[in-house]
Enzyme design. Structure first.
Site, PDB file in Angstrom:
ATOM      1  N   GLU A 175      27.726  39.358  32.761  1.00  0.00           N
ATOM      2  CA  GLU A 175      26.545  38.953  33.381  1.00  0.00           C
ATOM      3  C   GLU A 175      25.390  39.905  32.955  1.00  0.00           C
ATOM      4  O   GLU A 175      24.624  40.466  33.915  1.00  0.00           O
ATOM      5  CB  GLU A 175      26.723  38.651  34.762  1.00  0.00           C
ATOM      6  CG  GLU A 175      27.812  37.597  34.917  1.00  0.00           C
ATOM      7  CD  GLU A 175      28.278  37.611  36.470  1.00  0.00           C
ATOM      8  OE1 GLU A 175      27.721  37.929  37.305  1.00  0.00           O
ATOM      9  OE2 GLU A 175      29.148  36.627  36.687  1.00  0.00           O
ATOM     10  N   ASN A 216      30.543  37.576  28.630  1.00  0.00           N
ATOM     11  CA  ASN A 216      30.987  36.574  29.674  1.00  0.00           C
ATOM     12  C   ASN A 216      29.779  36.125  30.669  1.00  0.00           C
ATOM     13  O   ASN A 216      29.297  37.350  31.117  1.00  0.00           O
ATOM     14  CB  ASN A 216      32.170  37.099  30.487  1.00  0.00           C
ATOM     15  CG  ASN A 216      32.652  35.674  31.311  1.00  0.00           C
ATOM     16  OD1 ASN A 216      32.937  34.558  30.836  1.00  0.00           O
ATOM     17  ND2 ASN A 216      32.963  36.087  32.739  1.00  0.00           N
ATOM     18  N   HIS A 252      30.221  27.451  36.127  1.00  0.00           N
ATOM     19  CA  HIS A 252      30.155  27.256  37.841  1.00  0.00           C
ATOM     20  C   HIS A 252      28.960  26.128  37.971  1.00  0.00           C
ATOM     21  O   HIS A 252      27.817  26.544  37.872  1.00  0.00           O
ATOM     22  CB  HIS A 252      29.488  28.733  38.397  1.00  0.00           C
ATOM     23  CG  HIS A 252      30.918  29.741  38.412  1.00  0.00           C
ATOM     24  ND1 HIS A 252      31.855  29.458  39.056  1.00  0.00           N
ATOM     25  CD2 HIS A 252      30.566  30.813  37.912  1.00  0.00           C
ATOM     26  CE1 HIS A 252      32.515  30.694  38.983  1.00  0.00           C
ATOM     27  NE2 HIS A 252      31.622  31.369  38.157  1.00  0.00           N
ATOM     28  N   GLU A 280      35.225  30.213  33.795  1.00  0.00           N
ATOM     29  CA  GLU A 280      35.249  30.086  35.296  1.00  0.00           C
ATOM     30  C   GLU A 280      34.823  28.791  35.951  1.00  0.00           C
ATOM     31  O   GLU A 280      34.299  28.661  36.917  1.00  0.00           O
ATOM     32  CB  GLU A 280      34.317  31.230  35.810  1.00  0.00           C
ATOM     33  CG  GLU A 280      34.509  32.615  35.299  1.00  0.00           C
ATOM     34  CD  GLU A 280      33.801  33.677  35.924  1.00  0.00           C
ATOM     35  OE1 GLU A 280      33.004  33.416  36.832  1.00  0.00           O
ATOM     36  OE2 GLU A 280      33.564  34.965  35.435  1.00  0.00           O
ATOM     37  N   ASP A 282      34.157  25.620  37.890  1.00  0.00           N
ATOM     38  CA  ASP A 282      34.330  25.057  39.186  1.00  0.00           C
ATOM     39  C   ASP A 282      33.144  24.051  39.452  1.00  0.00           C
ATOM     40  O   ASP A 282      32.174  24.246  38.505  1.00  0.00           O
ATOM     41  CB  ASP A 282      34.337  25.922  40.199  1.00  0.00           C
ATOM     42  CG  ASP A 282      33.461  27.028  40.366  1.00  0.00           C
ATOM     43  OD1 ASP A 282      32.296  26.828  39.843  1.00  0.00           O
ATOM     44  OD2 ASP A 282      33.584  28.116  40.992  1.00  0.00           O
TER      45      ASP A 282
HETATM   46  O1  G3I Z   1      38.645  42.857  49.715  1.00  0.00           O
HETATM   47  C1  G3I Z   1      37.774  42.427  50.634  1.00  0.00           C
HETATM   48  C2  G3I Z   1      38.661  42.369  52.127  1.00  0.00           C
HETATM   49  O2  G3I Z   1      39.358  43.718  52.357  1.00  0.00           O
HETATM   50  C3  G3I Z   1      37.466  42.131  53.081  1.00  0.00           C
HETATM   51  O3  G3I Z   1      38.263  42.250  54.357  1.00  0.00           O
HETATM   52  C4  G3I Z   1      36.796  40.928  52.863  1.00  0.00           C
HETATM   53  C5  G3I Z   1      35.676  40.635  54.157  1.00  0.00           C
HETATM   54  O4  G3I Z   1      34.672  40.018  53.421  1.00  0.00           O
HETATM   55  O5  G3I Z   1      36.321  40.999  51.631  1.00  0.00           O
HETATM   56  C6  G3I Z   1      36.977  41.254  50.393  1.00  0.00           C
HETATM   57  O6  G3I Z   1      36.286  41.465  49.415  1.00  0.00           O
HETATM   58  C7  G3I Z   1      36.010  40.277  48.723  1.00  0.00           C
HETATM   59  C8  G3I Z   1      36.573  40.057  47.678  1.00  0.00           C
HETATM   60  O7  G3I Z   1      36.007  38.551  46.929  1.00  0.00           O
HETATM   61  C9  G3I Z   1      37.868  39.704  47.386  1.00  0.00           C
HETATM   62  O8  G3I Z   1      38.341  38.505  48.317  1.00  0.00           O
HETATM   63  C10 G3I Z   1      34.336  40.180  48.904  1.00  0.00           C
HETATM   64  O9  G3I Z   1      33.923  40.338  50.178  1.00  0.00           O
HETATM   65  C11 G3I Z   1      34.001  39.140  47.975  1.00  0.00           C
HETATM   66  O10 G3I Z   1      32.439  39.319  47.853  1.00  0.00           O
HETATM   67  C12 G3I Z   1      34.484  38.900  46.719  1.00  0.00           C
HETATM   68  O11 G3I Z   1      34.092  37.820  46.102  1.00  0.00           O
HETATM   69  C13 G3I Z   1      34.379  37.695  44.854  1.00  0.00           C
HETATM   70  C14 G3I Z   1      33.085  37.739  44.048  1.00  0.00           C
HETATM   71  O12 G3I Z   1      33.442  37.400  42.611  1.00  0.00           O
HETATM   72  C15 G3I Z   1      32.226  38.956  43.915  1.00  0.00           C
HETATM   73  O13 G3I Z   1      31.071  38.903  43.286  1.00  0.00           O
HETATM   74  C16 G3I Z   1      35.111  36.394  44.592  1.00  0.00           C
HETATM   75  O14 G3I Z   1      36.175  36.326  45.342  1.00  0.00           O
HETATM   76  C17 G3I Z   1      35.288  36.007  42.931  1.00  0.00           C
HETATM   77  O15 G3I Z   1      35.910  34.708  43.038  1.00  0.00           O
HETATM   78  C18 G3I Z   1      33.941  36.201  42.387  1.00  0.00           C
HETATM   79  O16 G3I Z   1      34.125  36.082  40.700  1.00  0.00           O
HETATM   80  C19 G3I Z   1      33.079  35.919  40.023  1.00  0.00           C
HETATM   81  C20 G3I Z   1      33.469  36.413  38.899  1.00  0.00           C
HETATM   82  O17 G3I Z   1      33.832  37.785  38.875  1.00  0.00           O
HETATM   83  C21 G3I Z   1      31.982  36.511  38.000  1.00  0.00           C
HETATM   84  N1  G3I Z   1      31.424  35.417  37.873  1.00  0.00           N
HETATM   85  C22 G3I Z   1      30.910  34.729  39.160  1.00  0.00           C
HETATM   86  C23 G3I Z   1      32.248  34.548  40.187  1.00  0.00           C
HETATM   87  C24 G3I Z   1      31.923  34.036  41.327  1.00  0.00           C
HETATM   88  O18 G3I Z   1      31.034  34.723  41.939  1.00  0.00           O
END
Ligand code: G3I
Length: 482
Positions: A175, A216, A252, A280, A282
């Site tokens: 990105e 990516n 996405h 990715e 969806d």
């Molecule tokens: O691990 C913590 C946990 O300890 C805490 O309790 C919880 C409370 O919110 O947060 C947890 O972290 C989260 C993490 O995912 C793991 O679940 C973050 O808040 C959350 O922001 C994070 O989101 C991820 C996101 O990337 C971050 O930008 C999504 O799961 C993940 O699907 C998403 O994936 C990205 C790709 O890497 C890149 N392209 C876009 C895609 C979608 O955003």
């Protein structure tokens, strides 16, 4: 100064023997990236996605959250059974692997790798250099260019080096452009200029000479200013002799909005001599998702599959998650969701069937007695509320098989979009997932001759409003409503 590779890792590298110890009982061809797609025996029509994909030399992947792999056996089962490729949803990102400078934590990444290897899945490493999920010690470290380059090199060396030989593709930089094609103002760009991408690619090549090195991004699925920026950058990198092997189109997508030039865009990147993948995928829907929206979503998944499979250099499609309930979408896009192949009850959605069929699965040709009902021809449905009281009602549905041949098994789906909840029903096996209701034939009424009708009914609760379903699908085909 950079330490020699084998002496430079502060955390012990995973050894081949160490990895092999973890692969207990797996039908392991090899977990080296190049050789996971073993030619398979012909897949039965209703085989899992990965069986069909393997026959085509195609990768069908999923993003896997390690906490779900560890705590949700239904999720882990689907991940293992259906997919021949895998991406760590979060556990290989910088904030997970190097939360403090020089302090590496590979617990999540190792657990993901173990799962992928046990299940003979081709691994996409995600991701080495990204502005997001970047710990603040990097983002706000006020490093000089040389310090930041060294921080980046150490990170890449430790992470990609640890899994050297085990990762097929690395998303080296993620990105890096904005939608108008300009550079994103990440700490990397601001401190190092655009050269940070070439630097990262070279560092990754050093750390894992066997991995393919990719860029990516999202919203580069069609031809637009942002995908043009990648097209130009890749040509520049190639001209400079920088290793660049592929581009991931994240995809996405919004329901009904697959770019019409997706295939053309994939083709133009493939024509540069690099690989392409949908990394990715969806397709998000305004909630609650109606039956017709789920059918549109299925068409969108099919369109993406077809576009990738039509281009030689497009190696695979990865979906960003497995079951709707764990998707990142509702947390990010309020009011939207249901973007994946399985619903909250781990049941395959029409989108799953679409992917299955795109891979060559022939659910339409299932032998009699199989679980999947044959497709219906034209059908007509009438719906009525036979009785209604404060908190509930009785619904009646009659469908007519207007096709020219008999149905041998049927499944009728419709949406109760007002929060109504079915409590019991008759003349069908009833289930409900969110707003989507599925009624399938019982043992005794699966056969419906051409022109024949079936009447079924149910009791349900409501909390004041009781909107009628607007559309019905019989064995996946839309019915007219009378
Ligand atoms: O691990 C913590 C946990 O300890 C805490 O309790 C919880 C409370 O919110 O947060 C947890 O972290 C989260 C993490 O995912 C793991 O679940 C973050 O808040 C959350 O922001 C994070 O989101 C991820 C996101 O990337 C971050 O930008 C999504 O799961 C993940 O699907 C998403 O994936 C990205 C790709 O890497 C890149 N392209 C876009 C895609 C979608 O955003």
């Amino acid at each position: 100064m950079r330490l020699a590779r084998h002496g430079g890792h502060e955390t012990p590298r995973r050894t081949r023997a160490g990895s092999a110890r973890r692969i207990v009982g797996a039908a392991l061809a090899t977990f080296l990236g190049a050789a996971v797609l073993v030619p398979a025996a012909p897949a039965a029509a209703d085989s899992p996605l990965r069986d069909h994909a393997a026959q085509q030399g195609f990768e069908i992947g999923a993003a896997l959250g390690v906490d779900h792999l560890q705590n949700d056996s239904q999720f882990a089962d689907l991940a293992a059974t259906e997919f021949n490729a895998a991406t760590a949803e979060n556990s290989m990102k910088w904030e997970s692997t190097e939360p403090s400078r020089g302090q590496f934590d590979f617990s999540g990444a190792d657990a993901f790798m173990d799962f992928a290897q046990q299940n003979n899945q081709k691994v996409r490493g995600h991701t080495l250099v990204w502005h997001s999920q970047l710990p603040s010690w990097v983002e706000n470290g006020n490093f000089s260019p040389s310090e930041l380059r060294s921080v980046m090199e150490n990170h890449i060396d430790e992470v990609a080096g640890r899994y050297s030989g085990e990762v097929a593709y690395w998303d080296v930089a993620n990105e890096i452009f904005l939608s108008d094609g300009s550079w994103r103002n990440s700490v990397f760009y601001e401190t190092l200029g655009s050269d940070f991408v070439a630097d990262a690619l070279r560092m990754a090549a050093d750390a894992d000479p066997n991995a393919e090195l990719w860029l990516n991004d999202y919203s580069i699925d069609g031809i637009n200013a942002k995908s043009d920026a990648y097209y130009n950058l890749i040509q520049d990198l190639q001209a400079q002799g920088v290793p660049i092997d592929g581009i991931g189109l994240q995809a996405h997508l919004i329901n009904g909005q697959v770019p019409g030039d997706l295939q053309q865009n994939i083709q133009r990147f493939a024509d540069l001599g690099i690989k392409v993948a949908i990394t990715e995928l969806d397709v998000r829907i305004d909630m609650p998702a109606s039956q017709s929206e789920l059918e549109q979503q299925a068409r969108d998944y099919r369109a993406v599959m077809d576009a990738c499979m039509a281009v030689n250099g497009c190696v695979g499609v990865t979906v960003w998650g497995i079951v709707d309930q764990y998707s990142w979408v509702p947390d990010t896009f309020e009011g939207q969701g249901a973007p994946l192949l399985y619903n909250d009850n781990y049941q395959p959605k029409p989108a799953y069937d679409a992917v299955h069929e795109a891979l060559g699965g022939q659910s339409d040709d299932d032998p009699p007695g199989d679980d999947d009902p044959p497709p219906a021809g034209p059908c007509d449905v009438s719906y009525s509320v036979a009785n209604e009281w404060n908190s509930g009602f009785t619904g009646e549905v009659t469908f007519t098989n207007n096709g020219s041949s008999a149905l041998n098994g049927w499944e009728l789906q419709f949406d109760l979009s007002g929060g109504q909840q079915i409590s019991n029903g008759w003349n069908a096996d009833w289930s409900q997932s969110g707003s989507t209701v599925t009624a399938s034939n019982t043992d005794w009424n699966g056969s419906v001759p051409a022109g024949g009708s079936v009447s079924i009914g149910f009791n349900a609760s409501h909390s004041g409003s009781n909107p009628e379903p607007g559309s019905f699908a019989l064995n996946g085909e839309s019915c007219s409503v009378s």
